[in-house]
Design an enzyme around this catalytic site. Structure first.
Site, short mmCIF file in Angstrom:
data_model
loop_
_atom_site.label_atom_id
_atom_site.label_comp_id
_atom_site.label_asym_id
_atom_site.label_seq_id
_atom_site.Cartn_x
_atom_site.Cartn_y
_atom_site.Cartn_z
N SER A 115 0.83 -1.08 0.07
CA SER A 115 0.05 -0.04 -0.04
C SER A 115 0.78 1.18 0.15
O SER A 115 2.13 1.08 -0.02
CB SER A 115 -0.56 0.01 1.28
OG SER A 115 -0.18 0.33 2.24
N LYS A 116 0.24 2.42 0.13
CA LYS A 116 0.98 3.62 0.07
C LYS A 116 2.12 3.91 1.13
O LYS A 116 3.13 4.34 0.94
CB LYS A 116 0.05 4.83 0.41
CG LYS A 116 -0.76 5.16 -1.07
CD LYS A 116 -1.39 6.63 -0.99
CE LYS A 116 -2.36 6.65 -2.15
NZ LYS A 116 -3.61 6.55 -1.73
N ARG A 117 1.98 3.14 2.26
CA ARG A 117 2.79 3.27 3.37
C ARG A 117 4.18 2.84 2.81
O ARG A 117 5.18 3.10 3.64
CB ARG A 117 2.27 2.15 4.65
CG ARG A 117 1.23 2.77 5.22
CD ARG A 117 0.89 1.73 6.54
NE ARG A 117 0.37 0.41 5.90
CZ ARG A 117 0.86 -0.53 5.87
NH1 ARG A 117 2.13 -0.72 6.64
NH2 ARG A 117 0.57 -1.95 5.44
#
Ligand code: GLU
Length: 480
Positions: A251-253
């Site tokens: 994910s964006k993390r």
């Protein structure tokens, strides 16, 4: 068999690397097998789908070099390729299933459905056990529809085990009773993904469905639909999930996930494509640096080389691969690419093309991403030196002050903006022959005096790229 594969994004957001990887695998497989790569836009979710997202997804794919053979903007004999333009087809297929007793209208209320789901969960039976699945009630349902009442249409799930063969996962088997009668047409007349996706893959003559592992549960439902509409199953390859180093779904993390972000950060399309390929697939000769054209060969890219285990996204590996592709670019292309990152620097802007190409070539081996050229530019334009321990050591050698004096006096004679490579060579020769300075005291000494550093790129290239005014200021600021 003619290989026909597809990438079927929903234009409800920007393309992220998971989707880009799926597109890439389909594209390469088509090229390797001499087949066709089809782009189908799955835009049945009217609320969330937009033309802007569709266009940005197509342009992100184009950036990566994935041009479709059939699809939006490209004629194909099985069009249209937007699901929103195929509504009548889904309606026709749904009605056929209804007529054949393979689907039914469901008039249960939301409350009834909720209560049913709860009870059935506790009993361990499939979620839908409403009265409308019973053919005894179908006449009543038909009358309601004829009277203008609206209801979703459900697929009558057959009471049998379901199996399919997957190129990555082998035999995939689901025992009967795992899923309830699922909706294929919503009350508003829109088809659901598991239904229209199958109708389209069938009509688009898709031979292989290559997509993420997260679709395996959908495939279970889709296989039932293929059987029900009397279509042959395509071959399936469900590629492994992308995960971060913390073993969580990517994910964006975990850093950049949208293609746009990679473009902004200075990655090359060739490098991103190369790296994405390696996330879940491996080269038969274990190569990790290659171009798409190099692997689009049926002896290299085959579905059996996909890995079953999750693919761990490793940004350092991506940077390493980016650096390898930067090394391979010809100088004008590299300069062109890098210019979007350093082109606006006031100092860089003023330089000639010869200067720029020389600068780019000097540092290309030392960077992983284009914006790092900006840092390297600072090395050239900084006009003072820092009194580090390393520099102090160089300055403490007995040969250094003599050399410094000589260089300083030579610099003062230079009329041009830059020292030519020939002049700089003459200075070195002078230090060697006349001042009798050799080896480390010569090379490290010169570097220390002219750059304030104890290491860096080839001095014979670096010094002629550094403005004389800056060299003079540096020498003046030496703590000597
Ligand atoms: N529109 C679906 C998605 O974006 C397509 C999945 C598939 O390849 O079947 O997930």
């Amino acid at each position: 068999m003619t290989v026909r594969v597809r990438f079927a994004p929903s234009p409800t957001g920007n393309l992220h690397i998971g989707g880009e990887r799926t597109a890439l695998y389909n594209y390469i497989f088509a090229k390797a097998m001499g087949g066709k790569y089809i782009l189908r836009i799955e835009d049945t979710d009217k609320e969330r789908s937009t033309k802007e997202f569709e266009e940005s997804q197509i342009s992100d794919m184009a950036w990566l070099g994935l041009e479709h053979d059939e699809g939006p903007g490209k004629y194909g004999e099985y069009g249209p390729y937007h699901q929103s333009e195929r509504m009548e087809i889904y309606q026709e297929y749904a009605e056929k299933l209804l007529a054949e007793g393979k689907a039914f209208y469901d008039f249960c209320t939301d409350e009834e459905l909720e209560a049913m789901a709860e009870k059935n969960k506790a009993d361990g039976t499939p979620p839908y056990t409403g009265k409308w699945k019973d053919s005894a009630n179908w006449e009543e349902a038909k009358l309601k529809v004829a009277a203008g009442e609206k209801a979703p249409m459900r697929f009558l799930v057959p009471d049998q085990d379901i199996a399919f063969t997957d190129h990555v996962r082998g035999e995939v088997k689901f025992p009967k009773g795992m899923v309830g009668d699922f909706v294929i047409m919503r009350t508003n007349g829109m088809p659901t993904y598991n239904f229209c996706n199958v109708v389209d893959d069938h009509l688009h003559k898709i031979s292989h469905v290559i997509r993420g592992e997260d679709h395996v549960n959908n495939t279970l439902r889709q296989v039932m639909v293929y059987h029900a509409i009397g279509a042959e199953l395509p071959e399936f390859a469900h590629v492994s999930l992308l995960i971060g180093e913390d073993r969580q779904k990517l994910s964006k993390r975990h850093g950049a996930t949208s293609v746009q972000q990679y473009i902004k950060e200075g990655y090359l399309p060739e490098a991103l494509a190369n790296y994405l390929c390696l996330l879940g697939w491996s080269h038969p000769e274990e190569k990790d640096v290659f171009t798409i054209d190099e692997i689009a060969d049926k002896n290299i890219f085959n579905l059996e080389r996909f890995s079953k285990s999750h693919a761990v996204y490793d940004i350092e590996k991506l940077k390493y691969i980016n650096a390898q592709h930067i090394k391979k670019l010809d100088t004008p292309s590299l300069l062109w690419n890098a210019s979007s990152f350093i082109g606006n620097d006031p100092f860089f802007k003023e330089q000639t093309t010869v200067w720029k190409e020389s600068f780019i070539d000097l540092y290309r081996e030392k960077i992983q991403l284009y914006p790092e050229f900006l840092e390297k530019l600072k090395d050239i334009t900084s006009d003072s030196v820092e009194a580090t321990d390393e520099l102090k050591e160089i300055l403490s050698w007995e040969t250094t002050p003599t050399m410094k004096e000589y260089i300083q006096s030579e610099l003062s004679k230079v009329q041009d903006k830059y020292v030519s490579a020939e002049t700089f060579s003459e200075w070195m020769n002078h230090c060697k022959k006349e001042l009798k300075i050799k080896g480390k005291p010569l090379f490290m000494g010169l570097r220390g005096v002219l750059t304030g550093q104890n290491h860096g790129p080839d001095l014979k290239v670096l010094i002629p790229l550094t403005p004389v005014t800056i060299l003079k200021k540096r020498i003046e600021s030496l703590p000597l």
